[in-house]
Motif scaffolding. Structure first.
Motif, PDB file in Angstrom:
ATOM      1  N   LYS A   1      74.858 150.826 -14.304  1.00  0.00           N
ATOM      2  CA  LYS A   1      74.562 152.402 -13.987  1.00  0.00           C
ATOM      3  C   LYS A   1      73.920 152.930 -15.113  1.00  0.00           C
ATOM      4  O   LYS A   1      74.055 152.361 -16.137  1.00  0.00           O
ATOM      5  CB  LYS A   1      76.181 152.786 -14.027  1.00  0.00           C
ATOM      6  CG  LYS A   1      76.268 154.107 -13.828  1.00  0.00           C
ATOM      7  CD  LYS A   1      77.672 154.686 -13.889  1.00  0.00           C
ATOM      8  CE  LYS A   1      77.931 156.108 -13.906  1.00  0.00           C
ATOM      9  NZ  LYS A   1      79.286 156.574 -13.587  1.00  0.00           N
ATOM     10  N   VAL A   2      72.941 153.681 -14.587  1.00  0.00           N
ATOM     11  CA  VAL A   2      72.124 154.148 -15.526  1.00  0.00           C
ATOM     12  C   VAL A   2      71.867 155.635 -15.247  1.00  0.00           C
ATOM     13  O   VAL A   2      71.702 156.106 -14.043  1.00  0.00           O
ATOM     14  CB  VAL A   2      70.589 153.547 -15.599  1.00  0.00           C
ATOM     15  CG1 VAL A   2      69.662 154.296 -16.358  1.00  0.00           C
ATOM     16  CG2 VAL A   2      70.633 152.117 -15.599  1.00  0.00           C
ATOM     17  N   GLU A   3      72.347 156.571 -16.375  1.00  0.00           N
ATOM     18  CA  GLU A   3      72.218 157.872 -15.836  1.00  0.00           C
ATOM     19  C   GLU A   3      70.800 158.520 -16.105  1.00  0.00           C
ATOM     20  O   GLU A   3      69.937 158.143 -17.057  1.00  0.00           O
ATOM     21  CB  GLU A   3      73.086 158.704 -16.835  1.00  0.00           C
ATOM     22  CG  GLU A   3      74.652 158.434 -16.928  1.00  0.00           C
ATOM     23  CD  GLU A   3      75.305 159.113 -15.660  1.00  0.00           C
ATOM     24  OE1 GLU A   3      74.616 160.152 -14.993  1.00  0.00           O
ATOM     25  OE2 GLU A   3      76.400 158.540 -15.315  1.00  0.00           O
ATOM     26  N   ASN A   4      70.518 159.699 -15.241  1.00  0.00           N
ATOM     27  CA  ASN A   4      69.105 160.144 -15.339  1.00  0.00           C
ATOM     28  C   ASN A   4      68.159 159.220 -15.482  1.00  0.00           C
ATOM     29  O   ASN A   4      66.999 159.573 -16.299  1.00  0.00           O
ATOM     30  CB  ASN A   4      69.197 161.161 -16.660  1.00  0.00           C
ATOM     31  CG  ASN A   4      70.476 162.099 -16.544  1.00  0.00           C
ATOM     32  OD1 ASN A   4      70.935 162.612 -15.510  1.00  0.00           O
ATOM     33  ND2 ASN A   4      71.039 162.166 -17.577  1.00  0.00           N
ATOM     34  N   PHE A   5      68.031 158.381 -14.634  1.00  0.00           N
ATOM     35  CA  PHE A   5      66.758 157.580 -14.742  1.00  0.00           C
ATOM     36  C   PHE A   5      65.559 158.051 -14.268  1.00  0.00           C
ATOM     37  O   PHE A   5      65.214 158.707 -13.431  1.00  0.00           O
ATOM     38  CB  PHE A   5      67.247 156.278 -13.422  1.00  0.00           C
ATOM     39  CG  PHE A   5      66.376 154.987 -13.697  1.00  0.00           C
ATOM     40  CD1 PHE A   5      66.373 154.213 -14.639  1.00  0.00           C
ATOM     41  CD2 PHE A   5      65.316 154.904 -12.606  1.00  0.00           C
ATOM     42  CE1 PHE A   5      65.435 153.036 -14.758  1.00  0.00           C
ATOM     43  CE2 PHE A   5      64.727 153.706 -12.780  1.00  0.00           C
ATOM     44  CZ  PHE A   5      64.757 152.740 -13.962  1.00  0.00           C
ATOM     45  N   LYS A   6      64.435 157.708 -15.320  1.00  0.00           N
ATOM     46  CA  LYS A   6      63.290 158.141 -15.169  1.00  0.00           C
ATOM     47  C   LYS A   6      62.963 159.744 -15.212  1.00  0.00           C
ATOM     48  O   LYS A   6      62.462 160.389 -14.596  1.00  0.00           O
ATOM     49  CB  LYS A   6      62.486 157.619 -14.110  1.00  0.00           C
ATOM     50  CG  LYS A   6      62.387 155.908 -14.010  1.00  0.00           C
ATOM     51  CD  LYS A   6      61.279 155.401 -15.007  1.00  0.00           C
ATOM     52  CE  LYS A   6      61.208 154.052 -14.908  1.00  0.00           C
ATOM     53  NZ  LYS A   6      60.237 153.410 -16.085  1.00  0.00           N
ATOM     54  N   GLY A   7      64.142 160.075 -15.845  1.00  0.00           N
ATOM     55  CA  GLY A   7      64.144 161.680 -15.975  1.00  0.00           C
ATOM     56  C   GLY A   7      64.855 162.437 -14.562  1.00  0.00           C
ATOM     57  O   GLY A   7      64.874 163.561 -14.412  1.00  0.00           O
ATOM     58  N   GLY A   8      65.553 161.541 -13.661  1.00  0.00           N
ATOM     59  CA  GLY A   8      66.167 162.213 -12.527  1.00  0.00           C
ATOM     60  C   GLY A   8      67.542 162.705 -12.923  1.00  0.00           C
ATOM     61  O   GLY A   8      67.664 162.806 -14.070  1.00  0.00           O
ATOM     62  N   THR A   9      68.431 163.001 -12.036  1.00  0.00           N
ATOM     63  CA  THR A   9      69.489 163.462 -12.006  1.00  0.00           C
ATOM     64  C   THR A   9      70.698 162.516 -11.616  1.00  0.00           C
ATOM     65  O   THR A   9      70.350 161.694 -10.869  1.00  0.00           O
ATOM     66  CB  THR A   9      69.688 164.812 -11.160  1.00  0.00           C
ATOM     67  OG1 THR A   9      69.377 164.487  -9.993  1.00  0.00           O
ATOM     68  CG2 THR A   9      68.775 165.859 -11.656  1.00  0.00           C
ATOM     69  N   GLY A  10      71.890 162.788 -12.328  1.00  0.00           N
ATOM     70  CA  GLY A  10      72.986 161.783 -11.652  1.00  0.00           C
ATOM     71  C   GLY A  10      72.739 160.378 -12.153  1.00  0.00           C
ATOM     72  O   GLY A  10      71.916 160.084 -12.979  1.00  0.00           O
ATOM     73  N   ALA A  11      73.478 159.559 -11.412  1.00  0.00           N
ATOM     74  CA  ALA A  11      73.482 158.067 -11.865  1.00  0.00           C
ATOM     75  C   ALA A  11      72.799 157.209 -10.920  1.00  0.00           C
ATOM     76  O   ALA A  11      72.974 157.344  -9.691  1.00  0.00           O
ATOM     77  CB  ALA A  11      75.080 157.546 -11.904  1.00  0.00           C
ATOM     78  N   LEU A  12      72.305 156.236 -11.256  1.00  0.00           N
ATOM     79  CA  LEU A  12      71.670 154.952 -10.650  1.00  0.00           C
ATOM     80  C   LEU A  12      72.643 153.960 -10.618  1.00  0.00           C
ATOM     81  O   LEU A  12      72.844 153.403 -11.796  1.00  0.00           O
ATOM     82  CB  LEU A  12      70.385 154.749 -10.766  1.00  0.00           C
ATOM     83  CG  LEU A  12      69.663 153.619 -10.333  1.00  0.00           C
ATOM     84  CD1 LEU A  12      68.152 153.731 -10.066  1.00  0.00           C
ATOM     85  CD2 LEU A  12      69.706 152.278 -11.349  1.00  0.00           C
ATOM     86  N   LEU A  13      72.941 153.270  -9.482  1.00  0.00           N
ATOM     87  CA  LEU A  13      73.801 152.093  -9.673  1.00  0.00           C
ATOM     88  C   LEU A  13      72.894 150.873  -9.016  1.00  0.00           C
ATOM     89  O   LEU A  13      72.315 151.034  -8.076  1.00  0.00           O
ATOM     90  CB  LEU A  13      74.856 152.324  -8.717  1.00  0.00           C
ATOM     91  CG  LEU A  13      75.775 153.133  -9.377  1.00  0.00           C
ATOM     92  CD1 LEU A  13      76.911 153.551  -8.288  1.00  0.00           C
ATOM     93  CD2 LEU A  13      76.495 152.856 -10.554  1.00  0.00           C
ATOM     94  N   SER A  14      72.806 149.761  -9.712  1.00  0.00           N
ATOM     95  CA  SER A  14      71.929 148.902  -9.530  1.00  0.00           C
ATOM     96  C   SER A  14      72.511 147.163  -9.592  1.00  0.00           C
ATOM     97  O   SER A  14      73.333 147.213 -10.298  1.00  0.00           O
ATOM     98  CB  SER A  14      70.611 148.845 -10.175  1.00  0.00           C
ATOM     99  OG  SER A  14      69.680 147.821  -9.972  1.00  0.00           O
ATOM    100  N   ARG A  15      72.205 146.483  -8.543  1.00  0.00           N
ATOM    101  CA  ARG A  15      72.668 144.972  -8.539  1.00  0.00           C
ATOM    102  C   ARG A  15      71.295 144.336  -8.348  1.00  0.00           C
ATOM    103  O   ARG A  15      70.470 144.580  -7.392  1.00  0.00           O
ATOM    104  CB  ARG A  15      73.597 144.786  -7.523  1.00  0.00           C
ATOM    105  CG  ARG A  15      74.885 145.422  -7.821  1.00  0.00           C
ATOM    106  CD  ARG A  15      75.791 144.844  -6.524  1.00  0.00           C
ATOM    107  NE  ARG A  15      77.243 145.603  -6.629  1.00  0.00           N
ATOM    108  CZ  ARG A  15      78.329 145.415  -7.371  1.00  0.00           C
ATOM    109  NH1 ARG A  15      78.126 144.378  -8.301  1.00  0.00           N
ATOM    110  NH2 ARG A  15      79.278 145.892  -7.315  1.00  0.00           N
ATOM    111  N   GLU A  16      71.007 143.314  -9.620  1.00  0.00           N
ATOM    112  CA  GLU A  16      69.918 142.551  -9.405  1.00  0.00           C
ATOM    113  C   GLU A  16      69.923 141.416  -8.293  1.00  0.00           C
ATOM    114  O   GLU A  16      70.810 140.716  -8.358  1.00  0.00           O
ATOM    115  CB  GLU A  16      69.383 142.188 -10.668  1.00  0.00           C
ATOM    116  CG  GLU A  16      69.239 143.133 -11.730  1.00  0.00           C
ATOM    117  CD  GLU A  16      68.118 144.014 -11.365  1.00  0.00           C
ATOM    118  OE1 GLU A  16      67.111 143.681 -10.980  1.00  0.00           O
ATOM    119  OE2 GLU A  16      68.187 145.228 -11.684  1.00  0.00           O
TER     120      GLU A  16
END
Length: 120
Positions: free
Chosen positions: A12-27
């Motif tokens: 979980k990454v908050e404000n990814f690349k200056g965006g808003t909210g959270a990005l959830l990722s599975r590799e």
């Protein structure tokens, strides 16, 4: 090789690349498993209102394949709508961003490939 879903860690990454909210990722594949051709092959979720900020790609390209939901996508300053089944592609030297424009989760596959193969 089979990697079970239960073996794939969720990040979980908050404000990814200056965006808003959270990005959830599975590799889906780790970079070292991509044979020097890329650095990301993953399943990504953005909750309603979340976004990945506009950013440039130098030396690699990025493709999103929308699995679920609706998005607004920025390609070099031009915004367009994308939905389930659409592909959004950013070539090397271009910039892009994406935001969830739906009231449910936006889910997509993200693939980042190098412009030239990297030595492993």
């Amino acid at each position: 090789m089979i990697r079970r879903g239960t073996e794939i860690a969720l990040s979980k990454v908050e404000n990814f690349k200056g965006g808003t909210g959270a990005l959830l990722s599975r590799e889906i594949l780790m970079p070292e498993e991509m044979g020097g051709h890329g650095r990301k092959f993953g399943f990504t979720t953005l909750e309603p209102g979340a976004s990945i900020g506009t950013h440039a790609h130098e030396g690699d390209s990025e493709t999103y394949y929308i699995l679920k939901g609706s998005a607004r996508s920025d390609a070099n300053g031009t915004w367009a709508d994308a939905k389930e089944g659409d592909t959004v592609h950013c070539r090397a030297g271009e910039s892009h961003g994406i935001e969830n424009s739906d009231d449910g989760p936006l889910q997509f596959i993200a693939l980042i490939l190098y412009s030239e193969r990297k030595e492993r």
